[in-house]
Design a protein around this motif. Structure first.
Motif, PDB file in Angstrom:
ATOM      1  N   THR A   1       3.651   4.130  -3.214  1.00 27.63           N
ATOM      2  CA  THR A   1       2.244   3.790  -3.395  1.00 27.63           C
ATOM      3  C   THR A   1       1.410   5.065  -3.304  1.00 27.63           C
ATOM      4  OG1 THR A   1       2.506   1.589  -2.400  1.00 27.63           O
ATOM      5  CG2 THR A   1       0.277   2.493  -2.501  1.00 27.63           C
TER       6      THR A   1
ATOM      7  N   VAL B   1       0.557  -2.044   1.533  1.00 23.86           N
ATOM      8  CA  VAL B   1       1.454  -1.293   0.651  1.00 23.86           C
ATOM      9  C   VAL B   1       2.718  -2.116   0.422  1.00 23.86           C
ATOM     10  CG1 VAL B   1       0.528   0.991   1.205  1.00 23.86           C
ATOM     11  CG2 VAL B   1       2.329   0.014   2.637  1.00 23.86           C
ATOM     12  N   GLY B   2       3.824  -1.453   0.051  1.00 24.98           N
ATOM     13  CA  GLY B   2       5.065  -2.162  -0.219  1.00 24.98           C
ATOM     14  C   GLY B   2       5.856  -2.457   1.043  1.00 24.98           C
TER      15      GLY B   2
ATOM     16  N   ALA C   1      -5.866   3.184  -2.644  1.00 28.35           N
ATOM     17  CA  ALA C   1      -4.488   3.139  -3.123  1.00 28.35           C
ATOM     18  C   ALA C   1      -4.469   2.824  -4.613  1.00 28.35           C
ATOM     19  CB  ALA C   1      -3.701   2.087  -2.358  1.00 28.35           C
TER      20      ALA C   1
ATOM     21  N   THR D   1       9.368   1.270  -4.016  1.00 33.32           N
ATOM     22  CA  THR D   1       8.209   1.800  -4.723  1.00 33.32           C
ATOM     23  C   THR D   1       7.576   2.930  -3.924  1.00 33.32           C
ATOM     24  OG1 THR D   1       6.703   0.217  -3.656  1.00 33.32           O
ATOM     25  CG2 THR D   1       7.613  -0.404  -5.811  1.00 33.32           C
TER      26      THR D   1
ATOM     27  N   GLU E   1      -1.783   2.110  -8.276  1.00 35.21           N
ATOM     28  CA  GLU E   1      -0.672   1.245  -8.667  1.00 35.21           C
ATOM     29  C   GLU E   1       0.655   1.836  -8.202  1.00 35.21           C
ATOM     30  OE1 GLU E   1      -0.489  -1.767 -10.190  1.00 35.21           O
ATOM     31  OE2 GLU E   1      -2.667  -1.817  -9.841  1.00 35.21           O
ATOM     32  N   PRO E   2       1.517   1.026  -7.572  1.00 31.05           N
ATOM     33  CA  PRO E   2       2.815   1.530  -7.107  1.00 31.05           C
ATOM     34  C   PRO E   2       3.696   2.002  -8.266  1.00 31.05           C
ATOM     35  CG  PRO E   2       2.295  -0.593  -6.110  1.00 31.05           C
ATOM     36  CD  PRO E   2       1.291  -0.376  -7.205  1.00 31.05           C
TER      37      PRO E   2
ATOM     38  N   ASN F   1       7.788   3.299   0.268  1.00 30.56           N
ATOM     39  CA  ASN F   1       8.115   1.914   0.576  1.00 30.56           C
ATOM     40  C   ASN F   1       9.626   1.722   0.391  1.00 30.56           C
ATOM     41  OD1 ASN F   1       5.270   1.290   0.865  1.00 30.56           O
ATOM     42  ND2 ASN F   1       5.160   1.335  -1.364  1.00 30.56           N
TER      43      ASN F   1
ATOM     44  N   TRP G   1       1.795  10.048  -1.104  1.00 26.73           N
ATOM     45  CA  TRP G   1       2.756   9.042  -1.541  1.00 26.73           C
ATOM     46  C   TRP G   1       3.289   8.277  -0.328  1.00 26.73           C
ATOM     47  CZ3 TRP G   1       3.101   7.894  -6.506  1.00 26.73           C
ATOM     48  CH2 TRP G   1       2.856   8.872  -7.480  1.00 26.73           C
TER      49      TRP G   1
END
Length: 397
Positions: A142, A115-116, A151, A140, A153-154, A135, A132
């Motif tokens: 994710t 993830v972010g 997952a 963001t 798109e962020p 991040n 959700w």
């Protein structure tokens, strides 16, 4: 002789009272004249105004039980929206920038999702269809599809330390800790609707009143609490906690909706206060490094994670006191988490030990200790009972 004529409404009212008096209604033993006099006297009495009950937040689904905000959270009472989702535990690893996915049936990590930067919490959306990942330093969110574990798109959202949803499902509320803001966004698109600057430092956790009209927010780095009007999207009250160096964390409302509890990592206990009055809170010591608060499926108890001493305190709502303390056999740093759908297991991240704990909610016995990534934090047990999510790691009503 002058005759005074009563207004038509008064005449009708008096006539009705006379008929009721003559028909019975406590006057069966009176003569007609006496009954007439009693009815006339009653008609002259001022009518007491019935105080208006303020309605709940517009669009909010009514509580299943006005005396228990958690009535929809009974064991295995899964919404049709989530009933076919596989049971999983999603663990955000803040220093690994991943989410570990645990199968609770085997206590094994079955997937690791990149993830972010610095994921803090995994948050179920209001409609419970999306998880959700916040991040925080990656700015963001994710999305994870809990039906498939994939997952998406962020979405760009600045400083999403934590995330909540208004009880009517209209807005997401981003706890922008470093930005010192509460950011109201569209609950589905995440488009910014209103930014509310705050004067405290480190907004992080929250919970809503029973009627949804306000929520209480903890400010970790300045030791303060905020009271926020949900509909107006405004801070309406603010107070400093009466403890030098206070670091308030998780916030939870009592089942009857009368009391708020706020965990405090430095005061080593939880603050107890009336949300309506927003009065000076009282401290109930629970253990070193008090952090997370989780209500049992029967609404009778609350599990309190004491991160600094590797223990879980158990608070009984009816007795209004702590009744048990469970210590992890190898110590650890129990932080944030949630309760299994059947209510039998409490899942907590081990923030400083790169592990997750599964704890029996009857005996307090540690069922498993599972290695995960670095800095595990706000894990989500999913799916859980309830009709809609208020956010965080899973607050359902």
């Amino acid at each position: 002789m002058t005759t005074t004529r009563l207004p038509r409404k008064a005449t009708v009212l008096l006539a009705g009272l006379v008929l009721a008096a003559l028909a019975g209604c406590g006057s069966a033993d009176k003569e007609p004249a006496e009954a007439l006099g009693s009815a006339a006297a009653a008609a002259r009495q001022p009518v007491k105004a019935v105080p208006a009950v303020p309605p709940g937040l517009a669009g909010m689904p009514p509580l299943l039980d006005p005396n228990d905000v958690y009535a929809a959270d009974r064991p295995n009472r899964l919404s049709p929206v989530v009933k076919d989702f596989p049971s999983r535990v999603y663990v955000p690893n803040t220093t690994s920038n991943t989410v570990s996915v645990i199968d609770p049936a085997t206590y094994k990590v079955i997937d690791t999702i990149p993830v972010g930067i610095q994921p803090q919490h995994v948050v179920p959306s209001w409609d419970m269809k999306t998880l959700w990942v916040n991040n925080n330093r990656g700015h963001t969110l994710t999305p994870i599809n809990p039906a498939t574990g994939q997952a998406g798109e962020p979405v760009e959202v600045h400083d999403p330390y934590n995330l909540y949803f208004t009880p009517n499902g209209k807005y997401a509320v981003v706890m922008a800790s470093m930005d010192r803001e509460l950011v109201f966004r569209d609950a589905h698109t995440m488009n910014r609707v209103k930014t509310v600057p705050v004067s405290c430092f480190g907004v992080n956790h929250a919970d809503f009143s029973a009627d949804g009209r306000y929520f209480i927010v903890s400010c970790e780095f300045s030791g303060e609490l905020l009271k926020v009007d949900t509909e107006r999207m405004e801070v309406v009250a603010q107070q400093k906690l009466p403890f030098e160096g206070a670091m308030p964390q998780d916030v939870k409302i009592s089942p009857d909706g009368k009391t708020f509890y706020v965990a405090d990592m430095m005061a080593h206990g939880m603050w107890v206060l009336s949300g309506d009055k927003f009065d000076v809170p009282k401290l109930l010591p629970t253990g070193k490094g008090t952090h997370g608060l989780y209500v049992s499926r029967d609404s009778r108890e609350m599990y309190i994670s004491n991160r600094g001493e590797g223990s879980i305190s158990v608070f009984d709502f009816r007795q209004n006191k702590l009744t048990k303390k469970w210590r992890l056999p190898d110590g650890g740093s129990p932080d944030m988490g949630g309760v299994s759908a059947d209510g039998k297991v409490l899942w907590l991240s081990g923030r400083y030990n790169s592990e997750v704990y599964a704890i029996d909610t009857v005996t307090g016995r540690q069922l498993a200790k599972i290695p995960v990534g670095g800095g595990p934090h706000g894990l989500a047990v999913y799916p859980q009972p309830g009709r809609y999510s208020l956010g965080h790691t899973g607050i359902f009503r």
